[in-house]
Design an enzyme around this catalytic site. Structure first.
Site, PDB file in Angstrom:
ATOM      1  N   ASP A  99       0.841  -1.196   0.000  1.00  0.00           N
ATOM      2  CA  ASP A  99       0.000   0.000   0.000  1.00  0.00           C
ATOM      3  C   ASP A  99       0.874   1.242   0.000  1.00  0.00           C
ATOM      4  OD1 ASP A  99      -2.947  -0.793   0.397  1.00  0.00           O
ATOM      5  OD2 ASP A  99      -1.931  -2.014   1.908  1.00  0.00           O
ATOM      6  N   ASP A 146      -7.720  -5.307   9.739  1.00  0.00           N
ATOM      7  CA  ASP A 146      -6.920  -4.079   9.768  1.00  0.00           C
ATOM      8  C   ASP A 146      -6.365  -3.891  11.178  1.00  0.00           C
ATOM      9  OD1 ASP A 146      -7.483  -3.610   7.161  1.00  0.00           O
ATOM     10  OD2 ASP A 146      -8.625  -1.771   7.454  1.00  0.00           O
ATOM     11  N   GLU A 230     -10.898  -1.051  -2.914  1.00  0.00           N
ATOM     12  CA  GLU A 230     -11.759  -1.822  -3.804  1.00  0.00           C
ATOM     13  C   GLU A 230     -12.792  -0.932  -4.488  1.00  0.00           C
ATOM     14  OE1 GLU A 230     -11.662  -5.961  -1.196  1.00  0.00           O
ATOM     15  OE2 GLU A 230     -13.199  -4.453  -0.796  1.00  0.00           O
ATOM     16  N   THR A 414     -11.072 -10.884  -4.751  1.00  0.00           N
ATOM     17  CA  THR A 414     -10.841 -11.489  -3.434  1.00  0.00           C
ATOM     18  C   THR A 414     -11.661 -12.763  -3.223  1.00  0.00           C
ATOM     19  OG1 THR A 414     -12.569 -10.129  -2.426  1.00  0.00           O
ATOM     20  CG2 THR A 414     -10.335  -9.247  -2.411  1.00  0.00           C
ATOM     21  N   GLU A 452      -7.057 -13.138  -4.967  1.00  0.00           N
ATOM     22  CA  GLU A 452      -6.566 -12.728  -3.659  1.00  0.00           C
ATOM     23  C   GLU A 452      -7.332 -13.502  -2.615  1.00  0.00           C
ATOM     24  OE1 GLU A 452      -6.788  -8.541  -2.158  1.00  0.00           O
ATOM     25  OE2 GLU A 452      -5.632  -8.126  -3.974  1.00  0.00           O
ATOM     26  N   LEU A 455      -8.802 -13.841   3.654  1.00  0.00           N
ATOM     27  CA  LEU A 455      -8.301 -14.040   5.011  1.00  0.00           C
ATOM     28  C   LEU A 455      -7.014 -14.860   4.949  1.00  0.00           C
ATOM     29  CD1 LEU A 455     -11.687 -15.023   6.726  1.00  0.00           C
ATOM     30  CD2 LEU A 455     -10.571 -12.776   6.798  1.00  0.00           C
ATOM     31  N   ARG A 501      -1.394 -12.149   4.066  1.00  0.00           N
ATOM     32  CA  ARG A 501      -0.340 -11.217   3.801  1.00  0.00           C
ATOM     33  C   ARG A 501       0.856 -11.611   4.604  1.00  0.00           C
ATOM     34  NH1 ARG A 501      -1.451  -5.956   3.640  1.00  0.00           N
ATOM     35  NH2 ARG A 501      -3.713  -6.193   3.777  1.00  0.00           N
TER      36      ARG A 501
END
Length: 529
Positions: A99, A146, A230, A414, A452, A455, A501
């Protein structure tokens, strides 16, 4: 052994600390001055034989830290990060996604702080990974998983104090400050610039700064188009607990700019009474479809003439937003079709471009949310409030695909790891059905699709679902080879996987073993298997 050794060193990766550091070594519009092996050359992979894998870096890879009396963006734990990136490279990962936070880089209007990202990109180049930066024109901290907070730029919030209608607004007047409302895309509400102009200027400054890396290290620029980056409305805000899965969400059309557009659309068809606001009977964030008159499965007003008008308006506004922003981004990136050097005249914002002979093609990417709850219901209520006019009787994604095709953009979708059976039956979820629909339309429209995971998971069921989505033909379809040979448009495969991630648990032995095994299968998968 090398993989496990690298993983062991990374067990404390997630412990984020600020640090004061010297200036970055990458000069403006220049490549790192440190000699380094080049990253793999950009090339579209043949997804019939393999699937490249990318890994998202932590949300706080770059964060604001104190440097004297200033707060400046800094790269977090660079030594540990480089060890982790080396481990990814050895495992067969193609590159990383990160990001690029608007709120950090452009903390002051028209002033951009790229130093931390220059340091990161130089690191990726040393390691031999490519980078897919996300132009993150949204805040962080409001979505699932997040664990880090970044707001919009302070100067934007100052404008929002006097004009709160720059934010998306629900029926009760709640302002969502996660991103700027698409309703004011073409209105000069940001210090004399429109939001689209601000996004364009940001992307242009990025491309100018990193021009020598475009097409080699930087292979794709994902353009943020809404919450969580998104293309959608912020209809299911989990961060402030207004929404909880599997609530249907709420329409976000009550800022003055959206209301003005709605009023005009209603007057254009001589139905001014339809332009006063969204449906009054659409429930609240946590309603179920059958609890509302609008989404009711038997006689819901979503299927009425009024429902069709409103849902067409709401979804068309979203698609038009994507077209506006991608048009601006495409014009910027097209200027960098050849390697260039950029400079500014002293005391001026004007930029001077000088071009060389080497082509540097960079893809544009767009993220689409996998709103799979209520997919098996008649109304697909959660998709409707999100901005996707997709119901049992109305196909809702073709218009999005046409815009992506127009701009030759890649779709990043996703929830590719999710199985239907993993979700509670009362939510009428179908991530598998949603993926099949998205994949079929993407292929029909000629749009490349990447997957993607929603989770972070390492279990066998998740990996099996990813493999099925990536390499197996859609039910009832001919083989991909047959489709390509016959010109069919009803089957597809993922062009790439982006893994969500990098985190401490990723490098725990069982998870790392599962990850590297899957990477090996994906990179050597054969259509004959």
């Amino acid at each position: 052994m090398e993989r496990h050794a690298s993983a062991t060193k990374m067990r404390t990766f997630g412990a984020s600390r600020c640090r004061v550091r010297a200036s970055a070594t990458v000069p403006a519009c220049g490549r790192s001055e440190t000699a380094a092996p080049p990253a793999p050359a950009r090339a579209r992979r043949d997804t019939s034989t393999s699937m490249p894998v990318f890994v998202m870096l932590p949300l706080d890879t770059v964060k604001l830290c104190a440097d004297g009396e200033q707060q400046v963006p800094m790269l977090q734990r660079p030594k540990a990060l480089e060890v982790a990136m080396k481990a990814l490279r050895v495992a067969g990962v193609r590159g990383v996604m990160v990001d690029v936070w608007w709120g950090l880089v452009e903390a002051r209007s028209r002033t951009y702080r790229w130093e931390a990202y220059a340091e990161l990109f130089a690191m990726a180049e040393r390691v031999g990974l490519t980078v897919q930066p996300v132009m993150s024109f949204h805040s962080c901290g409001n979505n699932v998983n997040d664990d880090y907070g970044v707001s919009l730029p302070k100067w934007v919030h100052e404008i929002g104090k006097d004009n709160p209608d720059i934010y998306f607004t629900d029926r009760k007047g709640h302002r969502n400050q996660e991103c700027v409302s698409l309703g004011c895309d073409s209105v000069p509400v940001l210090e004399g610039r429109t939001p689209v102009e601000v996004y364009r200027d940001f992307i242009e400054a990025f491309c100018c700064k990193f021009a020598p890396l475009l097409g080699s290290i930087i292979t794709e620029i994902t353009v943020g188009l809404g919450p969580a980056g998104e293309l959608r409305y912020p209809s299911y805000p989990e961060g402030d607990r207004r929404w909880k899965f599997p609530g249907i969400g709420e329409f976000q059309c009550y800022d003055k700019y959206m209301l003005s557009a709605l009023e005009k659309a209603a007057c254009d068809i001589d139905k001014p009474e339809w332009g006063k606001g969204g449906p009054h009977d659409a429930g609240h964030y946590n309603s179920r479809p059958w609890e509302t008159s609008f989404f009711h499965p038997i006689n819901g007003r979503f299927a009425s003439e009024y429902g069709d008008f409103f849902l067409n308006f709401y979804s068309t506004q979203l698609v038009a937003h994507a077209d506006r922003v991608l048009t601006a981004a495409s014009k910027v990136v097209s200027r960098f079709d050849k390697q260039c050097q950029c400079s500014t005249f002293e005391g001026s914002d004007a930029m001077l471009y000088s071009f060389g002979d080497e082509k540097c093609v960079v893809d544009l990417g767009v993220k689409l949310a996998g709103v799979h709850w209520w997919y098996n219901s008649r109304s697909h209520a959660a998709e409707l409030t999100t901005g996707y006019y997709n119901t049992r009787e109305h196909e809702g994604y073709a218009a999005v695909m046409e815009v992506l095709k127009k701009h030759n953009a890649i779709l990043n979708f996703t929830c590719v790891e999710m199985n239907d059976c993993e979700h509670p039956p009362e939510g009428q979820c179908s991530p598998e059905g949603l993926f099949r629909q998205i994949a079929s339309i993407a292929r029909e429209k000629g749009v490349e699709i990447g997957g993607e995971n929603a989770l972070p998971r390492y279990d066998a069921a998740a990996w099996s679902r990813i493999e099925a989505n990536a390499f197996h033909d859609l039910p009832g379809s001919p083989s991909v080879a047959a489709c390509d040979q016959l010109g069919c448009t009803n089957c597809t495969r993922l062009a790439k996987l982006t893994w969500l991630r990098m985190e401490d648990s990723m490098f725990d032995s069982p998870n790392w073993d599962a990850f590297t095994r899957s990477i090996g299968r994906f990179s050597g998968y054969s259509a004959a298997m």
